[in-house]
Scaffold this active site. Structure first.
Site, PDB file in Angstrom:
ATOM      1  N   ASP A   3      -8.567  -8.686   4.316  1.00  0.00           N
ATOM      2  CA  ASP A   3      -8.220  -7.595   5.235  1.00  0.00           C
ATOM      3  C   ASP A   3      -9.235  -7.441   6.364  1.00  0.00           C
ATOM      4  OD1 ASP A   3      -6.941  -5.458   6.343  1.00  0.00           O
ATOM      5  OD2 ASP A   3      -7.519  -4.015   4.819  1.00  0.00           O
ATOM      6  N   GLU A  24       0.814  -1.222   0.000  1.00  0.00           N
ATOM      7  CA  GLU A  24       0.000   0.000   0.000  1.00  0.00           C
ATOM      8  C   GLU A  24       0.845   1.268   0.000  1.00  0.00           C
ATOM      9  OE1 GLU A  24      -4.075  -1.545   2.101  1.00  0.00           O
ATOM     10  OE2 GLU A  24      -2.557  -0.775   3.447  1.00  0.00           O
ATOM     11  N   GLU A  69     -12.228  -1.854  12.380  1.00  0.00           N
ATOM     12  CA  GLU A  69     -12.218  -1.120  11.111  1.00  0.00           C
ATOM     13  C   GLU A  69     -13.392  -1.509  10.220  1.00  0.00           C
ATOM     14  OE1 GLU A  69      -8.596  -1.650   8.915  1.00  0.00           O
ATOM     15  OE2 GLU A  69      -9.342  -0.635   7.128  1.00  0.00           O
TER      16      GLU A  69
END
Lengths: 743, 743
Positions: free
Chosen positions: B403, B329, B431
């Protein structure tokens, strides 16, 4: 909440016969609970000046409990409900018991009733008292009524009852006699408002106590207990308004999604007499995508703001209004459309007027394109508009003409716009005064400004009189304080930062108060009523403001802080795009001397002040030495009143500042026995930071100025620890108080 | 814990004539204090699972107090000092008294001594027990020694004594009998580490509980009490490491200025057995200006890291090491120089090895340029390196291949790299699971992964066995949890978020624990030991994880959250630059069906798993329905096991999720009597947010997928409140957990 400090075991120990063992055991258990209550998580910091410390003196306690045996409420509003809650919190904490609530009035009762709820004879009896108070005022009076001894708290409105309750509780916190109590009090200023420079992402511009207490994401559903604690604290000192958002505004807060969140906060604050305000970004009609212009004379724009105001008031009927930073430091404003501040402010005022809302329009303007001395620009721009603003507009003016420096002369606008209501803007957060790690008692500084004579309407035309409206008969009055509040567990980071919030509230209520009284009250309510403690620490607090001036900007120096974050010294900075953002612009040090000539031979900013200030300050000999370099550029060997050179005095003053911090450390060490461990240690650690940074200021500034003075440091001033390049090389990309995106 | 504030007794002294009356009065006053202790500022949230609630049952209390009448420490280390402090905190709170400390061992004493401090005969007697524990383990044993009844806490090292103390106190919190206590316990995993994704500006990536607890600006001078509370909480569950900084790292933290700050934290944490780690930005040698390359094979680069490690260890002798996110990323890494992850990791390992430091090198990699299924990429890149990493490198692998989704199959790397120590990375912060406003009990999910059989070394090759090293005899083992901790007064925002921090710690200590046991323990320590309460609420917690799967991503759907902040649904998003960042990449809904074909006819990600998983999952009929759309693209009218269509099941499952939240609200309302007002109300308010958002997920996702299925909603599923355009139009620029600068 309060911890038992003076328990006298001997009082109990003798003469209890049979149950002695068990009683002892109970006592021991109780005592141990007391001593352990701080072990896990001390919350004293969170409780601010509402500690309601246990009242331990037998006489005092018995007197209080004898005087007040129950409470009766004639009012049953949400606000009196809060008064009741507060009385119970206090009673449990002061005395370890509930205060009995009676619907009928008993002998020795506390009685809360508005004027019109009182029986006619009583109304008549108290006529003079009521004549002395305004709509927010209160009276507290011990009286006899129908053969009963009554402690009356009365007011014209419910909010007065709440203020009266907090005042009454303060008397108890201060251990004052109440047998013959007779107090009438009213706020002298109408809009007593905190300004939160809080962004919607919860960063706080110039915030040094963590992040914003407004948890926007979880509003409106989640009402945090902290919101209620915040309201209690503010109401207790009479703060009656809060601007939730940063003056560098985001128009999103005016969207329906956010109005719903603002409403939830307004609902929490309303019973405490606190109105909610928002900052209005001038370009909002454009940014929302609704219009292509924000021209204040465009009918569509006027309609947009009218509709927006209507929409807000539908959700929040007592919404306070807008605070606006326009055409200042890059913010949009009416000038973008060739219009004036009057056009802009009056347009918003028109939208708010039907709902009794107000506009607080900031006078903090200066232009990068204007070669005129920055200190002059706000005056030059606003004074010609005097008398042209709508009735519900307050012009909000910072205390000094530059920007919240450790010391500034008062802003020349004060007194110069007799036909315009002027609102004071103080900065409670210590942007230029050591962040939340320096102990600096600001009410001392606020008082200095408020009691200064502007002479604009003859002698005794003090700034306070401008602000409270008495000098030119203003109906609308206000005082704003840029909050130092964040989501730190103790609200302000530094335990002594709480005193600045408290003191702002007290001065907004009464701008004639002495800052020593405020310090003493705060110390007693926050830490201890012990005489030695209060005397010693209030002395230290009152001295602290002068100390920070000495180690940062002595003798009228100003704005020599590092760039952006303003953390630490940066007198050498000269490379910023806008000339008036550079420290060298302000101190103008060169081989010939130092200081900004603002006399007729210089920028003539002095001409914005009335006489005799103008005359006195024109001559360095008659200029108060604390403003010397604010108004004059003087040679390094200029001889000052003590017969020594300017350089000697500058150097010595820096050194004095450092020494005074050392003395604060000593003083505080002696206070250990009066203060709980956690707050004591926190202040001790922070004082070490203050000392480190005071030395840094002294060494960096003197290293820098020495290049120009070419003179040696006086003997008592130590040589700087590092060379100038070292100080210049220091970088603090994550110093707090600036938006992370600015890094 | 119970606070007895401001109780005073002096009034009792006057009334010795009626001691009994007064005694009752005392008790009543005591009780009143107890009830009022929350009035001003409730701190229960801050105290986490270390409430040490007062032990009220006479029998139990007397038994405990009889069993333990004093404590003796044979060790006098900093760590045993912390054990002593903790015992006193607990004793005051449990029993309202101090625990007497004796230097000589008394009858009925608690005795803390390491193995080598025990007298030889006792060492001999306990030989078997000591053989069962490792270097961090402990034993707690009631025994007779020289005619004295002793409660022994022993261990090989001091840290074991602290762990044993916390374990012993837990027994008391759980009201367990201790008369015949005999416990031996050791952690099964070596590195039990929190990962803080905290930035130096105090924003927290994916943080939903305020901002970073690390107040970098005021370090090293200001040691906040919160740092100590944090250490206590972690030590109490056996967490022995903390990575202070974000994996998206800033090289500034490796500068001397910051190492000094890190050192201050390390000094606080050391006595609690907690090692400090930092994230190391791979390009640091370049960013500091020292070198022009960060090529891991460049000798200068290797020297730079060696020097850096030496510098850190000079200040922090027990520094843990580096966590590295490289070539992931946008983060720099060895690939930037044509080198491999092995080159990069081993270079850092070499620098740390002389100091016994480790590298935790993340396997979370995927490339925007790689057309391969993202779920396959980490495996493809890392498995070929098996056996090539240095001895002090752990490869840190997320629980699933995408993820941190509400549900993922286990990561295929687990079991596929037998010659490499693999570290589990769980995400405690929610998240993708409702931030800090959804009650979701994560240990249930962690357990699901841990107990899954990888079959890589035959049957019963569970993920837990990979992680604890038992499957292929690894010496170095670890488990990481991405922290959900912030500067909210209760640490985690949602009161139930604390259970996820607690549960992570428990599973890191023992990955074979049942999540129900953990929930029960947590509830008892945090709220109440009441049986009805514990049974009811633990049921609710265990159900909660499945509920969030149902209302967000049922049947194997994944990564259909909104962009960037991941707040709320965004299945329609298809415009992001990297294909694998778009939800449409993951669900692949079209008129023919929905789901990601990862079988041989599709991406063949399934081939990364061992048999029988491969075979079973190849066929939708034998694929567990919770993973159906993870592995298969199926028609909307595909018939599922219950005989209904896929569309019917998808819709009904969303609806079930919503209904389960409604049921949680009902359940919680019934728990009012067991929970203090503040925590009860906070959970109640948050559950309302959860319900609102569960409906939003259901309505938005079904509105979106309905376009493709062209089928009606089942009868029991209400029509969406708004149309799809409405859901698509929602914007949340200030949703928490992303850096403000990303807005």
């Amino acid at each position: 909440m309060v911890i038992l400090s003076n328990f006298r075991f001997s009082d109990v120990s003798h003469s209890v016969k049979l149950p002695k063992m068990k009683f002892y055991k109970t006592l021991i258990i109780c005592l141990l609970f007391l001593s352990s209550s701080l072990s896990i998580y001390a919350q004293k910091g969170h409780d601010l000046w509402l500690q309601y410390a246990e009242i331990t003196g037998d006489n005092l306690k018995n007197t209080y409990l004898d005087e007040i045996q129950s409470v009766t409420f004639s009012s049953q509003s949400e606000t009196t409900g809060k008064a009741q809650e507060e009385l119970q919190i206090a009673w449990r904490s002061f005395f370890g018991q509930e205060l009995a609530v009676n619907t009928t009035l008993q002998n020795k009762a506390l009685w809360l009733a508005t004027e019109k709820e009182l029986p006619k004879p009583l109304q008549q009896q108290l006529k003079t008292d009521f004549a002395h108070i305004n709509e927010e005022g209160f009276l507290i009076k011990k009286l006899q009524f129908k053969g009963k001894a009554i402690m009356l708290i009365s007011a014209k409105k419910e909010i007065g009852l709440l203020y009266g309750t907090f005042r009454f509780l303060k008397e108890l916190q201060l251990h004052q006699p109440i047998e013959k109590i007779a107090i009438t009090d009213s706020p002298k200023i109408q809009k007593r408002v905190l300004n939160h420079w809080d962004n919607l992402d919860r960063t706080v511009e110039r915030g040094y106590a963590g992040f914003s207490i407004w948890d926007w994401h979880l509003l409106p559903e989640l009402i945090k207990p902290e919101y209620i604690d915040y309201a209690r604290a503010n109401a207790s000192v009479g703060i009656n308004g809060t601007v939730l958002t940063n003056v560098n505004a985001n128009s999103l807060v005016l969207s329906p999604q956010y109005i719903e969140k603002v409403q939830a906060l307004a609902d929490v604050f309303r019973p405490y007499g606190i109105q909610v305000y928002l900052t209005a970004r001038f370009s909002s009609p454009v940014e929302t995508g609704d219009l292509e212009t924000a021209d204040p004379l465009d009918p569509e724009v006027r309609k947009w703001w009218k509709n927006k105001a209507d929409e807000i008031y539908q959700s929040i009927p007592d919404f306070g209004g807008f605070l606006v930073k326009a055409n200042s430091e890059g913010q949009p404003g009416p000038n973008n459309y060739g219009r004036t501040h009057v056009d802009g402010a009056n347009m918003m005022a028109e939208a708010l007027a039907p709902h009794n809302g107000i506009v607080m329009w900031r006078a903090f303007v200066y232009s990068e394109d204007d070669p005129e001395d920055r200190a002059k620009q706000a005056y030059s721009e606003f004074v010609p508009f005097d008398g042209q603003f709508a009735e519900n507009v307050l012009i909000q003016v910072k205390n000094g003409p530059i920007d919240f420096q450790p010391r500034e002369p008062f802003h020349p606008i004060f007194g110069a716009m007799p036909d315009t209501p002027l609102m004071m803007e103080f900065q409670i957060t210590q942007e230029y005064l050591g962040f939340s790690s320096h102990l600096v008692y600001l009410p001392k500084m606020f008082q200095e400004t408020l009691e200064t004579d502007t002479y604009t309407a003859g002698k005794n035309s003090t700034v306070a009189k401008v602000i409270d409206g008495s000098l030119s008969h203003k109906k609308l009055t206000g005082m704003a304080g840029v909050a130092n509040i964040g989501n730190e567990s103790n609200w302000t980071g530094h335990p002594f930062g709480q005193a600045n919030w408290y003191g702002f509230g007290r001065l907004a209520w009464n701008p004639y108060l002495d800052s020593r009284t405020i310090a003493e009250d705060w110390l007693k309510m926050t830490f201890s009523t012990d005489e030695e403690f209060v005397r010693t620490v209030s002395d230290m607090m009152l001295q602290s403001r002068e100390s920070v001036v000495k180690y940062m900007t002595p003798l009228g120096l100003h704005h020599i802080m590092a760039t952006g974050h303003h953390y630490g010294p940066g007198p050498w900075v000269s490379n910023l795009s806008r000339p008036e953002w550079n420290p060298v612009y302000y101190h103008k040090a060169d081989s010939l001397g130092v200081g900004f000539d603002r006399t007729t031979s210089g920028s003539d900013a002095l001409s914005q002040y009335a006489n005799p200030i103008q005359q006195e300050y024109e001559n360095p000999e008659t200029t108060p030495e604390e403003f010397l370099l604010w108004f004059h550029h003087l040679p390094w060997d200029y001889q000052m009143k003590n017969g020594k050179t300017l350089w000697f005095n500058m150097s010595s003053t820096y050194q004095e500042g450092v020494e005074e911090v050392q003395k604060m450390i000593q003083t505080w060490q002696g206070m250990k026995k009066f203060v709980d461990e956690q707050r004591f240690q926190k202040v001790s650690m922070l004082l070490q930071i203050q000392l480190k940074e005071a030395r840094w200021w002294r060494d960096a500034c003197l290293s820098y100025f020495k290049q120009f003075s070419k003179m040696e440091l006086p003997e008592n001033v130590p040589q700087p620890e590092h060379n100038l390049d070292y100080y210049k090389s220091l970088k603090f990309p994550f110093a707090p108080g600036i938006r992370p995106s600015w890094n």
